[in-house]
Scaffold this motif. Structure first.
Motif, PDB file in Angstrom:
ATOM      1  N   ARG A 135      -7.382   8.707  -6.418  1.00 41.47           N
ATOM      2  CA  ARG A 135      -8.335   8.042  -7.307  1.00 41.47           C
ATOM      3  C   ARG A 135      -8.407   8.720  -8.677  1.00 41.47           C
ATOM      4  O   ARG A 135      -9.324   8.446  -9.462  1.00 41.47           O
ATOM      5  CB  ARG A 135      -9.715   8.010  -6.660  1.00 41.47           C
ATOM      6  CG  ARG A 135      -9.838   6.989  -5.519  1.00 41.47           C
ATOM      7  CD  ARG A 135     -11.224   6.967  -4.914  1.00 41.47           C
ATOM      8  NE  ARG A 135     -11.456   5.730  -4.176  1.00 41.47           N
ATOM      9  CZ  ARG A 135     -11.790   5.675  -2.890  1.00 41.47           C
ATOM     10  NH1 ARG A 135     -11.904   6.785  -2.181  1.00 41.47           N
ATOM     11  NH2 ARG A 135     -12.011   4.505  -2.306  1.00 41.47           N
ATOM     12  N   ASN A 171      -1.289   3.784   2.814  1.00 46.17           N
ATOM     13  CA  ASN A 171      -0.764   2.723   1.953  1.00 46.17           C
ATOM     14  C   ASN A 171      -0.588   3.166   0.510  1.00 46.17           C
ATOM     15  O   ASN A 171       0.017   2.455  -0.294  1.00 46.17           O
ATOM     16  CB  ASN A 171      -1.623   1.454   2.032  1.00 46.17           C
ATOM     17  CG  ASN A 171      -3.075   1.690   1.670  1.00 46.17           C
ATOM     18  OD1 ASN A 171      -3.444   2.725   1.132  1.00 46.17           O
ATOM     19  ND2 ASN A 171      -3.914   0.711   1.982  1.00 46.17           N
ATOM     20  N   PHE A 172      -1.079   4.331   0.162  1.00 46.14           N
ATOM     21  CA  PHE A 172      -0.830   4.918  -1.158  1.00 46.14           C
ATOM     22  C   PHE A 172       0.569   5.530  -1.204  1.00 46.14           C
ATOM     23  O   PHE A 172       1.219   5.544  -2.247  1.00 46.14           O
ATOM     24  CB  PHE A 172      -1.891   5.977  -1.447  1.00 46.14           C
ATOM     25  CG  PHE A 172      -1.863   6.561  -2.834  1.00 46.14           C
ATOM     26  CD1 PHE A 172      -2.161   5.787  -3.948  1.00 46.14           C
ATOM     27  CD2 PHE A 172      -1.568   7.905  -3.031  1.00 46.14           C
ATOM     28  CE1 PHE A 172      -2.154   6.334  -5.225  1.00 46.14           C
ATOM     29  CE2 PHE A 172      -1.558   8.458  -4.293  1.00 46.14           C
ATOM     30  CZ  PHE A 172      -1.852   7.671  -5.405  1.00 46.14           C
ATOM     31  N   PRO A 177       3.446   1.983   0.464  1.00 46.31           N
ATOM     32  CA  PRO A 177       2.897   0.640   0.221  1.00 46.31           C
ATOM     33  C   PRO A 177       3.779  -0.468   0.772  1.00 46.31           C
ATOM     34  O   PRO A 177       3.271  -1.463   1.277  1.00 46.31           O
ATOM     35  CB  PRO A 177       2.788   0.577  -1.304  1.00 46.31           C
ATOM     36  CG  PRO A 177       3.777   1.585  -1.808  1.00 46.31           C
ATOM     37  CD  PRO A 177       3.765   2.686  -0.795  1.00 46.31           C
ATOM     38  N   TRP A 204     -11.604   2.106   1.029  1.00 53.05           N
ATOM     39  CA  TRP A 204     -10.256   1.906   0.483  1.00 53.05           C
ATOM     40  C   TRP A 204      -9.658   0.667   1.134  1.00 53.05           C
ATOM     41  O   TRP A 204      -9.956   0.350   2.287  1.00 53.05           O
ATOM     42  CB  TRP A 204      -9.411   3.142   0.790  1.00 53.05           C
ATOM     43  CG  TRP A 204      -8.048   3.206   0.162  1.00 53.05           C
ATOM     44  CD1 TRP A 204      -6.887   2.783   0.708  1.00 53.05           C
ATOM     45  CD2 TRP A 204      -7.706   3.764  -1.112  1.00 53.05           C
ATOM     46  NE1 TRP A 204      -5.834   3.043  -0.140  1.00 53.05           N
ATOM     47  CE2 TRP A 204      -6.312   3.645  -1.273  1.00 53.05           C
ATOM     48  CE3 TRP A 204      -8.441   4.356  -2.139  1.00 53.05           C
ATOM     49  CZ2 TRP A 204      -5.635   4.087  -2.403  1.00 53.05           C
ATOM     50  CZ3 TRP A 204      -7.775   4.805  -3.271  1.00 53.05           C
ATOM     51  CH2 TRP A 204      -6.386   4.670  -3.395  1.00 53.05           C
ATOM     52  N   ASP A 205      -8.814  -0.037   0.417  1.00 50.47           N
ATOM     53  CA  ASP A 205      -8.207  -1.269   0.891  1.00 50.47           C
ATOM     54  C   ASP A 205      -7.607  -1.105   2.288  1.00 50.47           C
ATOM     55  O   ASP A 205      -6.742  -0.253   2.511  1.00 50.47           O
ATOM     56  CB  ASP A 205      -7.114  -1.707  -0.089  1.00 50.47           C
ATOM     57  CG  ASP A 205      -6.452  -3.005   0.323  1.00 50.47           C
ATOM     58  OD1 ASP A 205      -7.129  -4.038   0.318  1.00 50.47           O
ATOM     59  OD2 ASP A 205      -5.247  -2.969   0.666  1.00 50.47           O
ATOM     60  N   ASN A 263     -10.918   3.228  -8.264  1.00 46.14           N
ATOM     61  CA  ASN A 263     -10.022   2.424  -7.440  1.00 46.14           C
ATOM     62  C   ASN A 263      -9.066   1.689  -8.380  1.00 46.14           C
ATOM     63  O   ASN A 263      -9.299   0.540  -8.755  1.00 46.14           O
ATOM     64  CB  ASN A 263     -10.812   1.423  -6.608  1.00 46.14           C
ATOM     65  CG  ASN A 263     -11.746   2.091  -5.623  1.00 46.14           C
ATOM     66  OD1 ASN A 263     -11.348   2.983  -4.888  1.00 46.14           O
ATOM     67  ND2 ASN A 263     -12.994   1.667  -5.619  1.00 46.14           N
ATOM     68  N   THR A 265      -6.672  -1.104  -4.962  1.00 48.76           N
ATOM     69  CA  THR A 265      -6.950  -0.181  -3.868  1.00 48.76           C
ATOM     70  C   THR A 265      -8.378  -0.266  -3.357  1.00 48.76           C
ATOM     71  O   THR A 265      -8.708   0.348  -2.338  1.00 48.76           O
ATOM     72  CB  THR A 265      -6.664   1.265  -4.295  1.00 48.76           C
ATOM     73  OG1 THR A 265      -7.474   1.579  -5.443  1.00 48.76           O
ATOM     74  CG2 THR A 265      -5.201   1.458  -4.650  1.00 48.76           C
TER      75      THR A 265
END
Length: 959
Positions: free
Chosen positions: A41, A69-70, A73, A112-113, A274, A278
């Motif tokens: 972030r 997922n960071f 992805p 977070w997503d 975000n 995200t």
């Protein structure tokens, strides 16, 4: 809940270890004051700045998530470089002489997503998350093979900062050292096989906004110290500081210190942003959290409360990390019925805490020691006031009593510096025992020397630090006395190449500091809207000096930025009937967003249809969230996909139907276990039906509830309906008071118009397990909450009468009941629309073609891109914070110089979207906006956030 920690590997014990009383790092008792922040972030260019601000605030540790997922992805495409370079981040932590607690997942939550899960996991058949599922564990292992070596190579025994690791996060079953099933065994064996050696635990320890509660934290059965990995400091629904935050969270922190805690981690100490897509569905671009260090790096009042507690705890960590409860020995130290007393005792000394839990100040008469030292101490409302007794400073000096608030203590070679926070009500009172003849130097008149002792009684000088010193046998004690505002501006740090810390007092914030031979250089700052800092002092081991500071001459600064005339580009071209969609993702039924590997919050769907006659039609399709339908390129309607259907007029004949969909972030899947394919669907999903007339969906009302004593075989056990025992129930209410419980829920569905051939009863979420009955007959069972399911009624005889729907719900934890509205669908059989095409994303915001001057008063019926240019005003000596204010817009994204600032509108108020300073440049900057409804940007502006801005200056001194 289990709060144990798995023991350290034998080879690592000299570096990080623990016993039941405390942590040991490099063989030294260490209080862990940890700050939660997420490198995901924060732009990489600001990592050092944010970490340094936390270090200056007394924190010696940071705690981070490693969002899956960071880093992955897209399936199999890992990213550990640039802003994703975890190894570089941990190296900065180490360079700052801080520690790290790393929470490796694979689930994270964190607002977070998708809770950190890669979107592509949704489309893996048979995959079930957070349980012993071969398909899920296969992908976890592949991710861990990339992630864990980075983390484990940074373990403290290998020269890195990592002192603890968390596997999983906030799982329903496995916390601490509980290994409930093969899934946890798999995580454990995988991590150990890849080289995990530092202490570790599952899911977390003591997550709460007031984790200490009101009792002692001592537990003889616990093999490790008490520790909170998520001390919720403020909340993610807040931006900025409230007046009450500092006192509330300071008290909750001091309770940990006073009641026997071995450390804590604030979630969050710095929230951040975000960026991109995200955010989850509870947030937008800001994740400020009301935290100590703001989204833009500004320091809030709560920061200084945290700093005070952390410096005290770390100054006396040799007591706190090796102590027992000594409250009984000190219960009579203060005579006041409203005052609570707790104490901690260790071989090296004791700490006594006077706790005023009331809303009024207490003036307490304190009687301490065999010689009956008596003083009156004023304790503020909700304050916990620490006293120090019999603390061994060195072999010739003992701090017998500090009947005053010690802010902290630092060893500087042969000098021990004690910070005392005094006030008009509470003067500085310190009593020392000495082995030798003490000599008072600076402030000698305030000392009293007797045989074997020396004491100090000194009043505070408002706004300044007063120095007092004495010496015994070559050992020197320096006492620095100041009020609260002065202590806020006092900083302890090290100089590169020296093991002896230095003290700087007088600057609102001390950034970098360096020493070249005898020349010291540092950077300071104070809030943009505050008064200029006054005199600034440097304290070394044997001397102190006044530093000079150099300000830039400009006192003026701009508060707004001028934007060039706007341009626009049509982002709704995908709705045109003649648009070539041959290269789009295709399927018989529309697929959820992300099925085409697009990770944005937007998607277009297209198909053709042949309408047999003109009139009103209803289209039903599942999914979420917002959608706009275009018929032959013209906007027809907007609706929320989750409603299940939309009605609009159509003419007879063949048409092109294009649907634009967008969402505001995916659910974070808190506490969810199981298949995720159909949870929180976005875009369009599943079979699409079209039928003349409608609408066909209604929401059930008039639910009733009656309690059941226990979970039994519920078949044929539905109690007789009676309004004396069955009570009205409102969907969403918790009838179990957050406890385990069981109950019956019932409603009646009236006969539907149009004689439908079937009826669908759609349950979006029931908490937790449900058995469903139709007219008393069991027809379905469902396990788990936050997971939709449906029951079909297709018996012609049954459909001719009212239908009694009954649910037996079993709730095993927290809230329980029917979470979401229950909907009835009577469409029966309609025209099925198939042969769908999908294109994910808004298009390319950086594309050079298609831009036109934005004509005055032009309106748009669908998504549009807008762009402008601007130059940042030069304000020497000012660190200005700029925000894009999206006034007048609908929903969408903003890019500055190609960097995606995140989603708007903000959900924490109209604060504007933070532009990280490192993303701005000298000269021309570019801003691009994608507005999903095509709202004009006429009211958009870029304005300075004065409350977060700072004035910067250089400090210099010759030693």
């Amino acid at each position: 809940m289990n709060d144990h920690i798995f023991p350290t590997h034998e080879v690592v014990k000299p570096f990080i270890n623990f016993d039941s009383k405390g942590f040991l790092i490099n063989g030294k008792r260490t209080f862990i004051a940890s700050a939660g922040l997420e490198y995901a972030r924060i732009p990489r260019q600001l990592w050092y700045d944010r970490l340094l601000r936390l270090k200056r605030g007394g924190f010696n540790c940071v705690e981070v998530y490693t969002m899956w997922n960071f880093h992955e992805p897209l399936e199999g495409k890992f990213n550990f470089s640039g802003d994703h370079d975890l190894n570089a981040f941990l190296t900065i932590v180490k360079d700052l002489n801080m520690y790290a607690i790393v929470r490796v997942g694979p689930y994270y939550c964190a607002e977070w997503d998708l809770g950190g899960y890669p979107l592509w996991l949704k489309f893996k058949p048979g995959l079930r998350v957070r349980e012993d599922n071969e398909e899920f564990e296969k992908y976890v292992d592949r991710f861990f093979d990339k992630l864990l070596p980075i983390v484990f190579n940074q373990q403290i025994n290998k020269g890195g900062p990592v002192i603890m690791v968390q596997l999983e996060n906030e799982h329903n079953n496995g916390w601490g050292t509980i290994v409930p099933d093969n899934y946890f065994k798999h995580l454990q064996s995988k991590a150990l096989s890849l080289g995990l050696q530092v202490p570790y635990f599952f899911s977390g320890l003591h997550h709460a906004s007031d984790p200490a509660g009101d009792g002692t934290l001592d537990d003889p059965k616990r093999p490790n110290p008490w520790f909170s990995t998520e001390f919720w400091s403020v909340w993610y629904s807040q931006y900025g500081a409230k007046l009450t935050d500092s006192a509330v969270y300071a008290r909750r922190t001091w309770k940990i210190i006073a009641h026997g805690g071995g450390g804590y981690n604030y979630y969050m100490a710095h929230g951040g942003s975000n960026f991109g897509y995200t955010n989850n569905d509870e947030d937008a671009a800001s994740y400020d959290y009301g935290s100590a260090v703001g989204q833009a790096g500004d320091l809030r009042p709560i920061y200084y409360g945290f700093k005070h507690a952390a410096l005290f705890a770390r100054s006396f960590q040799d007591v706190l990390e090796n102590c027992t409860d000594a409250t009984a020995a000190y219960k009579d130290i203060a005579v006041d019925s409203n005052l609570r007393v707790t104490a901690r005792s260790a071989d090296i000394g004791d700490l006594v805490f006077l706790d005023n839990p009331t809303k009024k100040a207490i003036k307490a008469r304190v009687k301490a020691g065999n010689d009956i030292l008596v003083t009156d101490i004023t304790i503020a409302p909700d304050e916990i006031y620490p006293l120090v007794h019999n603390y061994t400073i060195n072999n010739v000096i003992t701090l017998n009593w500090a009947l005053t608030q010690v802010y902290g203590m630092v060893k500087q070679g042969n000098t021990t510096t004690i910070f005392v926070e005094a006030s008009k009500e509470n003067m500085a009172l310190l009593y020392f025992k000495v082995n030798g003849m003490p000599t008072a130097a600076q402030g000698a008149k305030s000392f009293k020397i007797t045989d074997g002792s020396i004491s100090l009684a000194a009043a505070v000088q408002a706004g300044s630090l007063t120095e007092y010193t004495f010496e015994v046998s070559g050992q020197r004690v320096r006492i620095l006395v100041g009020d609260a505002s002065t202590m806020d501006k006092t900083w302890v740090t090290e100089v590169q190449g020296s093991a002896i810390p230095v003290i700087v007092s007088g600057t609102s914030y001390l950034a970098d500091l360096s020493l070249q031979k005898t020349q010291l250089s540092a950077k300071g700052e104070y809030p943009l809207m505050a008064k200029k800092d006054g005199s600034i002092h440097l304290y070394l081991e044997n001397k102190s000096t006044v530093l000079t500071y150099v300000y830039q001459l400009s006192n003026k600064f701009a508060s707004t930025i001028t934007l060039s005339p706007w341009q626009n580009k049509n982002a709704s071209v995908y709705a045109a009937p003649a648009y070539d969609d041959s290269n789009w993702f295709s399927s018989a039924d529309p697929q959820q967003m992300g099925a085409d590997d697009n990770l944005t919050a937007d998607a277009w769907y297209r198909t053709t249809l042949n309408v047999p006659s003109s009139g009103k039609y209803t289209m039903q399709v599942d999914g979420g969230d917002r959608a706009t339908a275009f018929i032959d390129g013209k906007k027809a309607t907007q609706w929320k996909v989750r409603d299940g259907e939309v009605t609009f007029d159509m003419e007879k004949g063949k048409h092109t139907l294009a649907v634009f969909t967008a969402h505001e972030g995916r659910d974070k899947l808190a506490a969810y276990v199981g298949a995720i394919t159909y949870v929180d669907k976005k875009g369009l999903s599943g079979q699409v039906q079209l039928k003349k007339g409608g609408p066909f969906i209604s929401t059930t009302t008039n639910w009733y509830f009656t309690k059941a004593e226990k979970a039994v075989d519920v078949k044929n056990n539905i109690p007789v309906f009676d309004t004396t025992t069955w009570k009205k129930y409102k969907i969403g209410d918790d009838v179990f008071n957050k406890q385990e419980g069981f109950g019956w829920f019932q409603t009646i569905i009236p006969v539907q118009e149009g004689n439908p051939s079937k009826l669908m009863i759609n349950f979006r979420s029931v908490d937790e397990d449900a058995t469903v009955f139709i007219n008393g007959k069991q027809v379905a069972q469902h396990k788990g909450w936050n997971s939709p399911f449906a029951v079909e009624v297709n018996d012609a005889t049954t459909l001719q009468k009212s239908i009694v729907v009954t649910l037996f719900i079993e709730n095993y934890s927290n809230e329980g009941g029917i979470d979401q509205p229950v909907k009835i669908n009577s469409i029966g059989d309609g025209i099925v629309l198939n042969n769908w095409k999908m294109f994910g994303g808004p298009g390319n915001p950086d594309a050079a073609d298609g831009w036109n001057k934005l004509a005055p008063k032009t309106s748009f019926a669908g998504p549009q891109f807008f762009r402008s240019q601007f130059t940042v005003p030069q304000s020497p000596g000012k660190h200005l914070i700029w925000r894009v204010h999206t006034d007048g817009l609908s929903y969408g994204s903003v890019w500055v110089n190609g960097h995606n600032l995140g989603r708007y509108p903000e959900k924490v108020g109209n604060i504007g979207m933070y532009i990280p300073e490192c993303w701005l440049k000298t000269g021309i900057n570019h801003v691009v906006i994608y507005d999903e409804n095509g709202n004009r940007p006429d009211k958009v502006g870029i304005r300075s956030e004065k409350g977060a801005g700072r004035v910067t200056y250089t400090l210099q001194g010759k030693l």
